[in-house]
Enzyme design. Structure first.
Site, PDB file in Angstrom:
ATOM      1  N   ASP A 224       0.827  -1.198   0.000  1.00  0.00           N
ATOM      2  CA  ASP A 224       0.000   0.000   0.000  1.00  0.00           C
ATOM      3  C   ASP A 224       0.871   1.261   0.000  1.00  0.00           C
ATOM      4  OD1 ASP A 224      -2.738   1.112   0.292  1.00  0.00           O
ATOM      5  OD2 ASP A 224      -1.986   1.839   2.220  1.00  0.00           O
ATOM      6  N   GLU A 291       1.732  -0.426  -4.981  1.00  0.00           N
ATOM      7  CA  GLU A 291       0.697   0.535  -5.368  1.00  0.00           C
ATOM      8  C   GLU A 291       1.395   1.880  -5.506  1.00  0.00           C
ATOM      9  OE1 GLU A 291      -3.396   2.666  -3.737  1.00  0.00           O
ATOM     10  OE2 GLU A 291      -1.699   2.229  -2.424  1.00  0.00           O
TER      11      GLU A 291
END
Length: 590
Positions: A224, A291
């Protein structure tokens, strides 16, 4: 009364599989990755929230669909301020989702079904309930406990202003003041304080988390906010006057002190060494996927150099307009940059943070046609394809009533942004009314489902020969079966006219069919190659993908139709393709 099916009764209605597929060493370079937003996938215990046991029960449907790997969003202990992305303990399972034993059982079943499993790592921040942050709050300014996070004195005569001008992605300032007068940094919600990645203890703790899940048998991690861990060392203001597009995830140009700092690459080199060590022991690849919201393809490619992450999401198609020119420009730029480091692209059309493609492309029937066409084109590209749960159903973005919204973006923006709840509504499995088999009939899902989704359920689409679910399953089966789609080369076609995206996928040479790219002198042998071609037949042993974006097209191409996203006319020599439609054409003898 409309017929309904409970989640438990529905399980046996989908084909069960147990393939035990043996994956080759390069499977991740061409995989189809399926994102599971665990809260909204399947509820096994009737509390209205999806869980690990529910996902485990639905594994046969995913194996039947034909995906290669699952990315599971956070299921760790959390106060759920950001629905799991505020992690209080990265090495356990929140009771809302089950137990570690449930995870182990899920992992074992997925392995038997031939599905790789990647878990979500959230390294930029923790929950404010994390023991380390609670200790930091209890400590006085200057105490070592505060050094694990980013605490600073404020500006102004009494320190009443934030330390700098950085904004929170969720709205408002990225700083919150504590009672003793200091401020702490949170790029997201105030309940998600950012770690201080210059501290050795922070790095060591995250490496321990990697090893914990690798030891349990996971195949890798989705990381993330992979471009945000390291911040400007002096915490300088972002330049004034920079304009930030509120609808774009790309923020590094307007906020250069926050994103895409050089120091992140040292972190990922360390993580790659860990995963490579596990792979060296048993030959099973462990994969790191970032990401990474970085717009410049050249800077994005730096994250997937041979000693860093294996993959990073390519968001350029997610943000490109539905046009041949927009798609081609995005594919060319991303492919050229990634080829220099020998990495495949990882193409994305949707995820849990953005408006679903069927709505983004126009809503209604037109949006669904375009979403189907885009999916088929994406699945024909070399590299990795990512599906977000519901893409295979052409789910539209749901309208969630204001009173039911739960996204912190909605709260922190003062109601000016609807937030991301519309992409996170639980998917429909069966039946003709909510909860559509997601949970027990008398239970309300954590987010309300639209009343008009009866025609979009998994069970209904399995039985419909024209459904998006069967279209995607067919595309995935061909992606595995056709040698052309297992290669890494793409050749543009310029014979189809304006408003049409067309490319050939040549069959790979036998010796190169599964050989990973090798970087030599700044270029990559075996990496994706993009070259133009003008022809009126499918290349020898190749396959052609054609997507009409700006109107109907008709052109000569000899071959046979193997798949189309909608009705087309084709006589083996001339293809008539309606607008918003994609077709795959293979050689007659292929």
């Amino acid at each position: 009364m409309p017929a309904r099916h409970t989640g438990t009764a529905q399980i046996a209605e989908l084909p069960a599989t147990s393939t035990g597929v043996e994956r080759d060493a390069d499977w991740w370079r061409r995989a189809v990755l399926y994102e599971i937003y665990v809260r909204s996938f399947a509820d096994s215990d009737g509390d209205g929230v999806g869980d690990l046991a529910g996902l485990r029960q639905r594994l046969p449907a995913l194996a039947e669909l034909g995906v290669d790997a699952l990315w599971i969003t956070p299921f760790y202990p959390s106060p759920m301020a950001d629905h799991g992305y505020d992690v209080a303990d990265h090495r356990d399972v929140d009771p809302l989702f089950g137990t570690l034993a449930d995870f182990d059982a899920l992992l074992a079943d997925a392995t038997r079904a031939g599905l790789a499993v990647l878990v979500d790592l959230v390294p930029n921040h923790s929950s404010s309930a994390h023991p380390a942050f609670q200790a930091a709050l209890a400590a006085p300014p200057g105490d070592p406990a505060r050094e694990l996070y980013v605490f600073r004195d404020g500006r102004g005569p009494r320190g009443e202003q934030p330390p700098n001008n950085w904004p929170s992605i969720f709205g408002g300032a990225a700083w919150t003041r504590v009672p003793d007068g200091q401020w702490y940094l949170h790029l997201f919600d105030a309940e998600q304080p950012d770690w201080n990645w210059s501290h050795p203890a922070v790095r060591a703790d995250h490496e321990a988390t990697l090893r914990f899940w690798l030891d349990r048998g996971v195949d890798g991690f989705r990381i993330d906010v992979s471009h945000g861990l390291v911040k400007d060392a002096e915490l300088r203001d972002n330049p004034s006057g920079q304009v930030l597009d509120p609808d774009s995830g790309f923020r590094e140009e307007a906020e250069p002190r926050i994103w895409d700092q050089e120091g992140v690459h040292e972190i990922y080199r360390g993580w790659r060494a860990i995963t490579d060590g596990y792979t060296a022991r048993d030959g099973r690849p462990r994969v790191l996927i970032g990401e990474t919201w970085v717009r410049d393809p050249a800077r994005l490619a730096r994250y997937v150099r041979p000693d860093e992450l294996h993959l990073t999401f390519s968001f350029s198609l997610l943000t490109a307009p539905f046009s041949a020119a927009g798609w081609r420009a995005a594919i060319e730029a991303e492919s050229a940059a990634l080829a220099l480091v020998g990495a495949p692209a990882t193409w994305v059309l949707s995820n849990h943070d953005v408006v679903r493609a069927a709505t983004r492309y126009g809503d209604g029937e037109r949006g669904i046609r375009r979403a189907r066409a885009a999916l088929l084109s994406l699945l024909a590209l070399p590299g990795v394809a990512v599906l977000y749960q519901g893409d295979e159903l052409a789910l539209p973005h749901a309208e969630v009533p204001a009173a039911a919204r739960q996204d912190p973006v909605w709260v922190r923006s003062g109601g000016t942004s609807p937030g991301r709840d519309g992409a996170r509504v639980p998917i429909p499995w069966s039946g003709t009314a909510p909860p559509y088999g997601f949970t027990a009939d008398d239970v309300a899902p954590w987010l309300p489902q639209p009343a008009d989704w009866a025609g979009l359920t998994v069970l209904g689409q399995v039985a419909d020969p024209m459904s998006t679910w069967l279209l995607v399953r067919g595309a995935l089966a061909l992606r595995r079966a056709l040698p052309q789609l297992r290669g890494e080369e793409l050749r543009w076609r310029d014979d189809t006219g304006a408003g049409c995206l067309a490319f050939d996928r040549p069959a790979p040479a036998p010796a190169m069919a599964s050989k990973p790219a090798q970087v030599r002198g700044g270029t990559a042998a075996g990496a994706p190659k993009v070259v133009p071609v003008a022809a009126t037949t499918v290349g020898s042993g190749g396959m052609t993908c054609v997507m009409a974006t700006d109107g109907d097209v008709e052109f000569a191409i000899a071959g046979r139709l193997v798949l189309a996203s909608g009705p087309v006319r084709y006589d083996g020599a001339t293809l008539a393709l309606p607008a918003d439609t994609t077709a795959w054409i293979a050689p007659r003898d292929g």
